[in-house]
Motif scaffolding. Structure first.
Motif, mmCIF file in Angstrom:
data_model
loop_
_atom_site.group_PDB
_atom_site.id
_atom_site.type_symbol
_atom_site.label_atom_id
_atom_site.label_comp_id
_atom_site.label_asym_id
_atom_site.label_seq_id
_atom_site.Cartn_x
_atom_site.Cartn_y
_atom_site.Cartn_z
ATOM 1 N N SER A 132 0.824 -1.212 0.000
ATOM 2 C CA SER A 132 0.000 0.000 0.000
ATOM 3 C C SER A 132 0.855 1.258 0.000
ATOM 4 C CB SER A 132 -0.941 0.002 1.204
ATOM 5 O OG SER A 132 -0.214 -0.039 2.425
ATOM 6 N N ALA A 133 1.998 1.215 0.670
ATOM 7 C CA ALA A 133 2.873 2.389 0.703
ATOM 8 C C ALA A 133 3.374 2.738 -0.698
ATOM 9 C CB ALA A 133 4.059 2.136 1.632
ATOM 10 N N VAL A 134 3.656 1.723 -1.502
ATOM 11 C CA VAL A 134 4.135 1.948 -2.871
ATOM 12 C C VAL A 134 3.013 2.527 -3.724
ATOM 13 C CG1 VAL A 134 5.104 0.850 -4.920
ATOM 14 C CG2 VAL A 134 5.812 0.088 -2.642
ATOM 15 N N LYS A 135 1.831 1.983 -3.574
ATOM 16 C CA LYS A 135 0.688 2.508 -4.322
ATOM 17 C C LYS A 135 0.408 3.958 -3.939
ATOM 18 C CE LYS A 135 -2.100 -1.577 -5.403
ATOM 19 N NZ LYS A 135 -3.441 -2.198 -5.261
ATOM 20 N N GLN A 136 0.500 4.229 -2.647
ATOM 21 C CA GLN A 136 0.212 5.578 -2.176
ATOM 22 C C GLN A 136 1.189 6.588 -2.763
ATOM 23 O OE1 GLN A 136 -0.356 5.789 2.057
ATOM 24 N NE2 GLN A 136 -0.201 8.024 2.115
ATOM 25 N N LYS A 137 2.472 6.184 -2.863
ATOM 26 C CA LYS A 137 3.473 7.081 -3.448
ATOM 27 C C LYS A 137 3.199 7.317 -4.923
ATOM 28 C CE LYS A 137 7.030 8.377 -2.054
ATOM 29 N NZ LYS A 137 7.485 9.671 -1.480
ATOM 30 N N ALA A 138 2.675 6.310 -5.615
ATOM 31 C CA ALA A 138 2.457 6.420 -7.062
ATOM 32 C C ALA A 138 1.161 7.130 -7.420
ATOM 33 C CB ALA A 138 2.459 5.023 -7.693
ATOM 34 N N ILE A 325 10.759 5.005 6.608
ATOM 35 C CA ILE A 325 10.041 5.805 5.623
ATOM 36 C C ILE A 325 10.048 5.091 4.275
ATOM 37 C CG2 ILE A 325 10.201 7.926 4.227
ATOM 38 C CD1 ILE A 325 9.022 8.501 6.863
ATOM 39 N N SER A 326 8.899 5.007 3.651
ATOM 40 C CA SER A 326 8.822 4.458 2.304
ATOM 41 C C SER A 326 9.219 5.538 1.319
ATOM 42 C CB SER A 326 7.398 3.973 1.992
ATOM 43 O OG SER A 326 7.053 2.889 2.807
ATOM 44 N N SER A 395 5.785 0.740 7.035
ATOM 45 C CA SER A 395 6.547 1.987 6.986
ATOM 46 C C SER A 395 5.619 3.175 6.772
ATOM 47 C CB SER A 395 7.597 1.936 5.868
ATOM 48 O OG SER A 395 6.976 1.727 4.615
ATOM 49 N N ILE A 396 6.137 4.356 7.056
ATOM 50 C CA ILE A 396 5.373 5.588 6.903
ATOM 51 C C ILE A 396 5.620 6.177 5.526
ATOM 52 C CG2 ILE A 396 5.189 7.984 7.716
ATOM 53 C CD1 ILE A 396 5.838 6.994 10.502
ATOM 54 N N VAL A 397 4.586 6.687 4.918
ATOM 55 C CA VAL A 397 4.725 7.396 3.646
ATOM 56 C C VAL A 397 4.827 8.877 3.958
ATOM 57 C CG1 VAL A 397 3.678 7.912 1.426
ATOM 58 C CG2 VAL A 397 3.414 5.637 2.422
ATOM 59 N N ALA A 398 5.932 9.473 3.577
ATOM 60 C CA ALA A 398 6.152 10.886 3.887
ATOM 61 C C ALA A 398 5.132 11.764 3.167
ATOM 62 C CB ALA A 398 7.568 11.291 3.482
ATOM 63 N N PRO A 399 4.655 12.831 3.839
ATOM 64 C CA PRO A 399 3.630 13.700 3.245
ATOM 65 C C PRO A 399 4.220 14.626 2.191
ATOM 66 C CG PRO A 399 4.303 14.551 5.371
ATOM 67 C CD PRO A 399 5.038 13.250 5.186
ATOM 68 N N GLU A 400 3.814 14.445 0.957
ATOM 69 C CA GLU A 400 4.272 15.302 -0.137
ATOM 70 C C GLU A 400 3.087 15.659 -1.012
ATOM 71 O OE1 GLU A 400 8.403 14.369 -1.736
ATOM 72 O OE2 GLU A 400 7.673 12.378 -1.189
ATOM 73 N N GLY A 401 3.184 16.785 -1.688
ATOM 74 C CA GLY A 401 2.096 17.185 -2.564
ATOM 75 C C GLY A 401 2.444 18.413 -3.372
#
Length: 447
Positions: A132-138, A325-326, A395-401
């Motif tokens: 899920s962390a990888v999907k969230q980053k993508a 962190i992912s 792992s945590i997904v760092a907040p970016e946007g």
């Protein structure tokens, strides 16, 4: 080491305008004959993919599909790649498939250059298994996918196990930053030298943000970027604690201040002092095993897997638990103007699966983005990568946007003021909030 990989972000509105639906029911077919051009702009990636292409073509032939692949190898820096591929997209001369760092995807997708892949991915059983962390980053700001991640990285604290053990320093997982700082002070007291490097200041560029500040603030549970609202919160307990940490490490002489203020600060720290053991702790990502300290890295450490180990980031705020962190890995993007979208997607799915994925991950030094590869050689024999993959699940997904590069600029300036002794943590946090607000504009700042 990843640097300068933050592509100018776009607004959700712009991304929606640029959105192109996938054509999984198009009539181009994959029976061929068709030729797909694939761009690799890092030599190490091109070398391994070149060996895989004949196997892909044979696999497709067995399925009755005549798909040929033309590999375009064009070694470039990230900045050179971004400039050149943007020109090619604009002129209509870009390859069918482009392998790129995940941070580039947002800008290219928003400009309408990348094919939306949702339908293709939803029909591909392996996609359901992705972490899920990888999907969230993508996932992009409009909720769609314009690339297929074929690797993942995990950011943590790397440490010289051999050096610390010889000094009698505890190497167990530190639970809090206070606990870790206590150990670092013992090292510095004995050596008279800094004991940890975390990217900071303007000389490190985007790495100050992505490799230094962001992984720390992400673990504070403070809302930094609200993805749903598309806004940044520029004042919080977590932000204050993060700037206070930089100030404490600087004041105590634990950070290599002078090196961080000089050009190319990664060279004296990660490429010289960490390898020689005089700077025993470094904020780093999975890529360090290959690109920095591996046999063919920038600064090889002999028997690196015996001498180097990793800690999760300790908790910075009360009640927190250590975490990793992912980080974003490389993604395959498909040109929105390709004449053969089905064949292009066949290629990127094949390269992201099974033996092909195992060989790429091992060559690059990255973690698998989905289960099912851990039992496949040569990836199976890479304990450091398997350990990193195991951390992806929690792992945590760092907040970016939207506005990443502008927030990064404000972080660089604020941390530089700490390194120069011009600001303490509170003053740096205040300056950051003011600078970031001006750079972002009121539409991107939470009230």
């Amino acid at each position: 080491m990843q640097r300068n990989r933050v592509f100018p972000a776009v607004t959700a509105a712009a991304l929606a305008v640029g959105m192109l639906a996938a054509c999984s029911d198009s009539d181009d077919g994959t029976s061929g004959p068709v030729t797909i051009k694939l761009l690799e702009y890092q030599q190490a990636r091109a070398d391994v993919v070149e060996k895989l292409i004949p196997r892909f073509e044979s696999a497709m032939a067995e399925q009755g599909k005549d798909i040929q692949v033309e590999l375009v190898t064009d070694p470039l820096t990230d900045d050179q790649f971004r400039t050149k591929i943007t020109q090619q997209f604009h002129s209509g001369t870009a390859p069918d498939v482009v392998d790129m760092g995940g941070s580039h995807v947002t800008g290219f997708a928003g400009a309408g250059y990348l094919l939306q892949l949702d339908e293709y991915l939803n029909e591909w059983p392996t996609w359901e298994k992705y972490y899920s962390a990888v999907k969230q980053k993508a996932e992009q700001v409009d909720g769609h996918y314009y690339s297929l991640p074929h690797e993942a990285s995990v950011q943590s604290l790397f440490y010289r196990k051999d050096v610390l053990e010889e000094m009698g320093i505890d190497t167990s997982q530190p639970q809090t930053w206070d606990e870790l700082i206590g150990r670092l002070k013992k090292v510095t007291a004995e050596t008279g030298k800094p004991s940890i490097v975390i990217p900071a200041g303007t000389a490190w560029g985007a790495g100050t943000w992505s490799e230094g500040f962001l992984p720390i603030v992400a673990g504070t549970d403070s809302t930094f970027y609200d993805r749903e609202a598309g806004k940044w919160t520029l004042e919080s307990d977590g932000l204050s604690a993060t700037f206070d940490l930089y100030a404490e490490l600087t004041k105590a002489g634990l950070l290599p201040t002078q090196a961080l203020l000089n050009p190319n600060p990664w060279e004296p720290t990660k490429y010289k002092q960490f390898p020689e053991g005089t700077l025993p702790v470094a904020a780093q990502g999975t890529w360090g095993w290959r690109y920095d300290w591996g046999p063919n890295g920038a600064a090889p450490i002999k028997n690196v897997k015996d001498k180097v180990a990793t800690w999760n980031y300790p908790a910075l705020t009360p009640g927190g638990e250590p975490y990793s962190i992912s980080g974003g890995g490389y993604n395959y993007g498909v040109n929105a103007e390709t004449e053969n979208p089905d064949a292009a997607v066949e290629l990127v799915k094949w390269l992201s699966s099974d033996k092909a994925a195992a060989e790429q991950l091992t060559a690059i030094g990255a973690a698998a983005p989905h289960p099912g590869i851990s039992d496949v050689e040569p990836y199976k024999s890479q304990p450091t990568l398997l350990d990193a993959e195991a951390k992806l699940e929690d792992s945590i997904v760092a907040p970016e946007g939207d506005g990443n590069t502008r927030v990064s600029q404000a972080v660089q300036s604020a941390t530089e003021s700490i390194l120069l002794g011009k600001a303490d943590g509170a003053e740096a946090a205040s300056a950051f909030a003011q600078d970031a607000a001006e750079l972002l504009g009121e539409n991107l700042v939470a009230k």
